[in-house]
Design an enzyme around this catalytic site. Structure first.
Site, PDB file in Angstrom:
ATOM      1  N   ASP A 172       0.855  -1.177   0.000  1.00 15.52           N
ATOM      2  CA  ASP A 172       0.000   0.000   0.000  1.00 15.52           C
ATOM      3  C   ASP A 172       0.902   1.242   0.000  1.00 15.52           C
ATOM      4  O   ASP A 172       1.744   1.402   0.880  1.00 15.52           O
ATOM      5  CB  ASP A 172      -0.901   0.005   1.240  1.00 15.52           C
TER       6      ASP A 172
ATOM      7  N   ASP B  55      -4.254   2.290  -4.988  1.00 13.36           N
ATOM      8  CA  ASP B  55      -2.804   2.256  -4.790  1.00 13.36           C
ATOM      9  C   ASP B  55      -2.408   1.028  -3.975  1.00 13.36           C
ATOM     10  O   ASP B  55      -1.384   1.032  -3.292  1.00 13.36           O
ATOM     11  CB  ASP B  55      -2.331   3.534  -4.095  1.00 13.36           C
TER      12      ASP B  55
END
Length: 661
Positions: free
Chosen positions: A552, A595
């Site tokens: 992440d 993301d």
């Protein structure tokens, strides 16, 4: 410029040069026309026909040959209408042939040509045009058969025969329509939610710009990661799908929905629509709470600049993280409690379970109709009842298990159906029963090719065909084997393998597009889910570990806010390219959120994976947090990802604490 490349291309064999010029449409058209022409030519040479049938078959062979040559010669310039013309001429020839043929097996062979023709129509024409053409063909064939004395007196054919052919052909048509539509949509549609992807949004915006899109709404789901963490990624996927479905229904042609990131969506609105009022309306019907940002589209705007302004409006309305998390979990729990029993069942279905249930229903109805008409194999009725009960189980079990229904269970079900076909073929006192069985096999070929890999399809289809052929050969009743003949068996085999190969080819093309993230070239979430079970099974069979790493990016939204989405897109593309260069060919990279990525590292333990990711991060300009977890035998993907998520959030918290210190 050096002439060597041109000379090298000229030295290539003609077959290679032709193949390089082919598109999907021209290649499939050439294969289909060539196959049908070869079948008709074989029948023309091996069987004696009337003058009318000989003329019709000769014209059909010439038409198919012309279609094959035209498709290969034109390659990617082969027009859609060219295939439609050849298909219509072939259909007309089939209708005339069945009206004048004097051979029962030849009529069966002609009926077996209809499913691949239906497949081609569904793939190459607009859906309602293809349905209309196939319906016209069915009426023409039925009308021709009614005037054919051979059909009326044949021991092979009765009124149910064209019905079976029509049902199987219509199934092939619908499969082709679905696959063709998915192939065309895959390049511009998000495969999980069926909203437009970034490419589709840009294309829609580019055609007309501000004249077509007067305003846009950016939707950011509140507390979405909390739902994933508490209820698993499958719950998150369901929220995304349900949200897009609710918005699309409420919009009713007042705009289009696109997925911009993991839980961020963009709704493009035409002139005359009040964006603020519409956003409030969509929030009221949404199954999950979300925050809206609204922006008008100016004449010189790009899509990215308009979204950037809408993002600024969105963040001004955002509540605290704790409030968003609490609202999201409360809405999820309320929705789960309010769902009716049939909504809970449908929520867990996949195309695989629905189609398997429908196939079992069709097979069960076929057996029941044959039994009611007295056309049953010799033997105790108990066996027939057991087959009908097995078909009923084939309907109930997939729907009851939903997404947990394993792929191998579908193979078992089809093999059981093959054993039932063997029993019917081996003990059929009426040859029409064997013909009806042969007409059903293309349906199994279509079903297999839709959901399984080509080697599995070929193996299972060969087994089913071998069982039916063996039953036909050992049939003890005088005249049954002779009445059916070898021609329908050969035609069924050729048609079934043609259908399976064409469907598998188109499906593989669609899968490659649909399973890939358009921005980064990594797998998307659905593509990752499709392959990870096979990767885990192969790795565990070798006694090796399989580690999943959840990645992440840190402060990625800040990058988008400060420098625009184009900067964020570039960062993701460059980082995935760095990962691909630094990982092995056997490692998988998947983008499962805006993301958020998952790396699957076969034959690597958690310690090894952490070393690999540390090396990748050290060489990258981007910062990210990660967590690793070994996917053990018996683990579901959600369980393994949850452990990795926990480790990742722990690492992210540690990084923040160190930064604060």
């Amino acid at each position: 410029m050096s002439p060597q490349p041109v000379l090298a291309s000229r030295r290539r064999p003609l077959s290679q040069r032709l193949w390089r010029r082919q598109s999907l449409r021209s290649g499939v058209s050439a294969i289909g026309f060539g196959f049908i022409g070869a079948l008709i030519a074989a029948d023309l040479m091996l069987r004696t026909h009337t003058v009318t049938v000989t003329i019709v078959e000769s014209i059909m062979v010439a038409v198919c040959a012309a279609g094959t040559i035209a498709a290969l010669a034109l390659g990617n310039r082969f027009p859609r209408w060219g295939g439609a013309v050849v298909g219509l001429l072939t259909i007309a020839g089939i209708a005339v042939f069945v009206a004048f043929s004097i051979s029962g097996p030849a009529i069966v062979g002609a009926l077996l040509i209809i499913p691949p023709v239906a497949l081609y129509l569904g793939w190459g024409m607009r859906p309602w045009s293809a349905r209309a053409v196939l319906l016209g063909l069915i009426f023409a064939v039925v009308g021709g058969l009614q005037t054919n004395l051979t059909f009326q007196t044949s021991v092979l054919l009765d009124g149910a025969t064209p019905v079976y052919a029509a049902v199987v052909s219509w199934f092939c048509l619908e499969v082709a329509i679905i696959l063709g539509g998915r192939l065309r949509r895959a390049a511009r549609t998000d495969s999980l939610t069926q909203a437009l992807n970034r490419r589709g949004l840009r294309a829609h915006f580019r055609v007309g710009g501000a004249r077509r899109t007067a305003a846009l709404v950016v939707a950011d789901l509140d507390g979405f990661k909390s739902v994933n963490d508490v209820h698993g990624h499958s719950a998150g996927d369901e929220i995304l799908r349900a949200s897009v479905a609710a918005w699309t229904h409420a919009l009713h042609r007042r705009g289009v929905v696109g997925r911009w990131g993991g839980d961020e969506f963009v709704i493009l609105l035409p002139a005359g629509v009040d964006a603020v009022a519409l956003a409030e309306e969509l929030q009221s019907v949404s199954p999950h709470p979300w925050t809206a940002g609204v922006a008008r589209v100016e004449a010189d705007d790009t899509l990215e600049t308009a979204i950037h302004r809408a993002d600024a409006d969105l963040y001004s309305h955002k509540g605290s993280a704790a409030e968003r998390r609490e609202r999201a979990l409360m809405r999820w729990e309320e929705r789960a409690k309010s769902a009716t029993w049939w909504q809970r069942i449908l929520r867990h279905q996949t195309p695989f379970t629905v189609v398997m249930a429908l196939a079992a229903l069709g097979l069960g109805l076929t057996v029941a109709i044959d039994h009611a008409s007295g056309m049953v194999p010799v033997g105790p009725d108990l066996i027939v009842y057991a087959i009908i009960a097995t078909c009923a189980a084939g309907i109930v079990v997939p729907l009851a298990l939903g997404h947990r229904y394993p792929k191998w269970a579908g193979i078992v079900a089809i093999l059981i159906a093959g054993c039932a076909m063997f029993y019917y073929a081996a003990w059929a006192a009426d040859p029409r029963l064997i013909v009806n069985i042969l007409l059903e096999i293309p349906l199994f070929a279509t079903l297999l090719a839709w959901f399984y890999r080509p080697p599995v399809v070929r193996g299972v289809l060969t087994t089913v065909l071998a069982l039916v052929t063996l039953g036909w050969l050992v049939n003890p009743f005088p005249g049954v084997t002779f009445a059916v003949g070898l021609q329908p068996i050969i035609a069924t085999t050729c048609v079934s393998f043609l259908i399976s190969e064409v469907v598998a080819f188109v499906r593989e093309r669609e899968r490659r597009v649909a399973d890939t993230d358009a921005l980064t070239g990594a797998l998307n979430r659905l593509g990752f889910v499709d392959v990870i079970d096979d990767v885990a099974a192969r790795t565990h069979r070798r006694g090796a570990p399989l580690t999943l790493v959840v990645v992440d990016f840190d402060e990625f939204k800040k990058l988008n806010d400060l420098h625009g989405h184009s900067a964020g897109d570039a960062a993701l593309r460059e980082t995935v390219a760095e990962w691909r260069a630094g990982l092995r060919d056997s490692d998988l990279i998947a983008r499962v959120g805006g993301d958020e990525f998952v790396l699957a590292l076969p034959a690597a333990r958690v310690e090894d994976a952490e070393g690999v990711v540390s090396r990748l991060q050290h060489a990258s300009d981007q910062r990210w947090s990660w967590g690793a977890s070994e996917m053990r035998r018996g683990d579901t993907l959600d369980e393994a990802l949850h452990r990795a998520d926990v480790a990742m959030y722990r690492a992210k918290a540690t990084r923040r604490d160190r930064g604060a210190a």
